[in-house]
Design a protein around this motif. Structure first.
Motif, PDB file in Angstrom:
ATOM      1  N   UNK A  14       0.809  -1.213   0.000  1.00  0.00           N
ATOM      2  CA  UNK A  14       0.000   0.000   0.000  1.00  0.00           C
ATOM      3  C   UNK A  14       0.844   1.266   0.000  1.00  0.00           C
ATOM      4  N   UNK A  15       1.935   1.292   0.783  1.00  0.00           N
ATOM      5  CA  UNK A  15       2.719   2.518   0.904  1.00  0.00           C
ATOM      6  C   UNK A  15       3.570   2.802  -0.326  1.00  0.00           C
ATOM      7  N   UNK A  16       3.547   1.882  -1.308  1.00  0.00           N
ATOM      8  CA  UNK A  16       4.244   2.145  -2.563  1.00  0.00           C
ATOM      9  C   UNK A  16       3.255   2.403  -3.706  1.00  0.00           C
ATOM     10  N   UNK A  17       1.974   2.396  -3.398  1.00  0.00           N
ATOM     11  CA  UNK A  17       0.964   2.584  -4.428  1.00  0.00           C
ATOM     12  C   UNK A  17       0.522   4.033  -4.509  1.00  0.00           C
ATOM     13  N   UNK A  18      -0.218   4.330  -5.564  1.00  0.00           N
ATOM     14  CA  UNK A  18      -0.869   5.635  -5.652  1.00  0.00           C
ATOM     15  C   UNK A  18      -1.938   5.728  -4.577  1.00  0.00           C
ATOM     16  N   UNK A  19      -2.175   6.935  -4.075  1.00  0.00           N
ATOM     17  CA  UNK A  19      -3.195   7.119  -3.058  1.00  0.00           C
ATOM     18  C   UNK A  19      -4.591   7.023  -3.640  1.00  0.00           C
ATOM     19  N   UNK A  20      -5.565   7.119  -2.757  1.00  0.00           N
ATOM     20  CA  UNK A  20      -6.967   7.075  -3.174  1.00  0.00           C
ATOM     21  C   UNK A  20      -7.304   8.285  -4.047  1.00  0.00           C
ATOM     22  N   UNK A  21      -8.195   8.095  -4.998  1.00  0.00           N
ATOM     23  CA  UNK A  21      -8.584   9.171  -5.913  1.00  0.00           C
ATOM     24  C   UNK A  21      -9.244  10.317  -5.157  1.00  0.00           C
ATOM     25  N   UNK A  22      -8.940  11.550  -5.547  1.00  0.00           N
ATOM     26  CA  UNK A  22      -9.504  12.734  -4.912  1.00  0.00           C
ATOM     27  C   UNK A  22     -10.943  12.986  -5.358  1.00  0.00           C
ATOM     28  N   UNK A  23     -11.282  12.673  -6.612  1.00  0.00           N
ATOM     29  CA  UNK A  23     -12.558  13.064  -7.204  1.00  0.00           C
ATOM     30  C   UNK A  23     -13.786  12.613  -6.407  1.00  0.00           C
ATOM     31  N   UNK A  24     -13.891  11.365  -5.963  1.00  0.00           N
ATOM     32  CA  UNK A  24     -15.102  10.974  -5.230  1.00  0.00           C
ATOM     33  C   UNK A  24     -15.382  11.834  -4.001  1.00  0.00           C
ATOM     34  N   UNK A  25     -14.343  12.178  -3.250  1.00  0.00           N
ATOM     35  CA  UNK A  25     -14.536  13.020  -2.079  1.00  0.00           C
ATOM     36  C   UNK A  25     -15.003  14.416  -2.436  1.00  0.00           C
ATOM     37  N   UNK A  26     -14.459  14.964  -3.523  1.00  0.00           N
ATOM     38  CA  UNK A  26     -14.876  16.295  -3.975  1.00  0.00           C
ATOM     39  C   UNK A  26     -16.331  16.275  -4.416  1.00  0.00           C
ATOM     40  N   UNK A  27     -16.713  15.253  -5.184  1.00  0.00           N
ATOM     41  CA  UNK A  27     -18.089  15.144  -5.669  1.00  0.00           C
ATOM     42  C   UNK A  27     -19.068  15.016  -4.502  1.00  0.00           C
ATOM     43  N   UNK A  56     -16.386  25.670   0.843  1.00  0.00           N
ATOM     44  CA  UNK A  56     -15.582  25.734  -0.381  1.00  0.00           C
ATOM     45  C   UNK A  56     -14.179  26.248  -0.092  1.00  0.00           C
ATOM     46  N   UNK A  57     -14.073  27.205   0.827  1.00  0.00           N
ATOM     47  CA  UNK A  57     -12.757  27.716   1.205  1.00  0.00           C
ATOM     48  C   UNK A  57     -11.897  26.628   1.854  1.00  0.00           C
ATOM     49  N   UNK A  58     -12.533  25.762   2.629  1.00  0.00           N
ATOM     50  CA  UNK A  58     -11.811  24.655   3.243  1.00  0.00           C
ATOM     51  C   UNK A  58     -11.454  23.578   2.214  1.00  0.00           C
ATOM     52  N   UNK A  59     -12.291  23.444   1.191  1.00  0.00           N
ATOM     53  CA  UNK A  59     -12.066  22.413   0.178  1.00  0.00           C
ATOM     54  C   UNK A  59     -10.926  22.765  -0.771  1.00  0.00           C
ATOM     55  N   UNK A  60     -10.772  24.059  -1.077  1.00  0.00           N
ATOM     56  CA  UNK A  60      -9.770  24.485  -2.071  1.00  0.00           C
ATOM     57  C   UNK A  60      -8.354  24.044  -1.710  1.00  0.00           C
ATOM     58  N   UNK A  61      -7.851  24.294  -0.491  1.00  0.00           N
ATOM     59  CA  UNK A  61      -6.479  23.853  -0.189  1.00  0.00           C
ATOM     60  C   UNK A  61      -6.328  22.336  -0.197  1.00  0.00           C
ATOM     61  N   UNK A  62      -7.398  21.611   0.113  1.00  0.00           N
ATOM     62  CA  UNK A  62      -7.327  20.150   0.076  1.00  0.00           C
ATOM     63  C   UNK A  62      -7.100  19.658  -1.348  1.00  0.00           C
ATOM     64  N   UNK A 133     -16.518   9.038   8.705  1.00  0.00           N
ATOM     65  CA  UNK A 133     -15.910   7.715   8.873  1.00  0.00           C
ATOM     66  C   UNK A 133     -14.647   7.598   8.019  1.00  0.00           C
ATOM     67  N   UNK A 134     -14.726   8.097   6.801  1.00  0.00           N
ATOM     68  CA  UNK A 134     -13.610   8.050   5.846  1.00  0.00           C
ATOM     69  C   UNK A 134     -12.399   8.824   6.356  1.00  0.00           C
ATOM     70  N   UNK A 135     -12.639   9.969   6.976  1.00  0.00           N
ATOM     71  CA  UNK A 135     -11.546  10.814   7.453  1.00  0.00           C
ATOM     72  C   UNK A 135     -10.932  10.298   8.748  1.00  0.00           C
ATOM     73  N   UNK A 136     -11.692   9.580   9.550  1.00  0.00           N
ATOM     74  CA  UNK A 136     -11.205   9.195  10.876  1.00  0.00           C
ATOM     75  C   UNK A 136     -10.598   7.800  10.921  1.00  0.00           C
ATOM     76  N   UNK A 137     -11.155   6.853  10.209  1.00  0.00           N
ATOM     77  CA  UNK A 137     -10.739   5.458  10.342  1.00  0.00           C
ATOM     78  C   UNK A 137      -9.263   5.270   9.981  1.00  0.00           C
ATOM     79  N   UNK A 138      -8.491   4.676  10.879  1.00  0.00           N
ATOM     80  CA  UNK A 138      -7.091   4.323  10.660  1.00  0.00           C
ATOM     81  C   UNK A 138      -6.215   5.508  10.236  1.00  0.00           C
TER      82      UNK A 138
END
Length: 238
Positions: A14-27, A56-62, A133-138
């Motif tokens: 996992x630590x050598x793979x690409x991270x999770x896609x950003x798009x689903x969280x933005x949508x 939206x202001x919080x989302x932009x830097x993410x 749940x997505x942001x907190x788990x593990x």
């Protein structure tokens, strides 16, 4: 072929793979913001576009830090991501509280708009808690893919994949221990959907105290929406 797939996964942990896609969280976030903006004015705690603008202001830097894949994380970015989820969840729960107050103390006659508002609150509730749940788990989506398992915080949820290692081969090949599987946003949204419809865990069990508290709050909010708000709206329609 199955063996070669498993070997490929072992060579690329996992630590050598690409991270999770950003798009689903933005949508998901944009849908929650849109649902809030569309609520009736009496359910809003501030001028209509104040909280959406803050979100939206919080989302932009993410997005700026991880535009395509979630691979980098700082304390500031972690704070922004948790704050964004908190604002979405708190504003929606407040809207639910106002909606219940209006039902109890006001002479509601427009049942149709009440049904639509209840549906908006219920859908936003699913998204908000799924994101939580997505942001907190593990340790969050970045940690789950970029850190070795031995360095991850304790899990908040136990998925069926976490205990399928001794199942039949075609099931075990997708288990956490075999394929290095980790949950994504869709998995947490599924938890949120089932918790909001069954009012209890289904195939994924909460492990930590905070996970149990969050699921309890979500279940109670969904129950109030279903039994009180929708039932009252239907009675008004009749």
């Amino acid at each position: 072929m199955v063996k070669s797939r498993v070997e490929a996964r072992v060579r690329h942990p996992r630590h050598e793979r690409r991270g999770e896609a950003r798009l689903p969280g933005v949508v998901a976030t944009l849908i929650a913001i849109t649902l809030y903006v569309a609520l009736p004015q009496q359910l809003l705690v501030a001028p209509r576009y104040v909280l959406p603008a803050l979100e939206l202001l919080l989302l932009v830097p993410l997005i700026a830090v991880n535009p395509k894949r979630l691979t980098r994380q700082t304390k500031a970015i972690r704070f922004f991501s948790l704050a964004l989820v908190l604002v979405i969840a708190a504003s929606n729960l407040t809207a639910l509280g106002i909606l219940i107050h209006e039902l109890i103390h006001a002479d509601v006659k427009d049942g149709r708009s009440l049904l639509v508002a209840a549906l908006q609150v219920w859908l936003t509730n699913i998204i908000a808690f799924g994101l939580a749940y997505w942001e907190l788990d593990r340790g969050g989506p970045v940690a789950r893919t970029q850190a070795p398992r031995g360095e991850l915080p304790l899990a908040d949820f136990r998925f069926s994949q976490d205990e399928n290692d001794d199942a039949v081969e075609e099931v075990a090949d997708g288990a956490s221990g075999t394929s290095d599987w980790v949950p994504t946003l869709v998995d947490y949204l599924y938890i949120s959907v089932t918790n909001s419809t069954a009012f209890s865990p289904t195939d994924t069990m909460p492990l930590s105290t905070r996970a149990k508290l969050l699921m309890s709050v979500e279940s109670v909010a969904a129950l109030l929406t279903s039994l009180l708000v929708i039932a009252r709206a239907v009675s008004v329609l009749h």
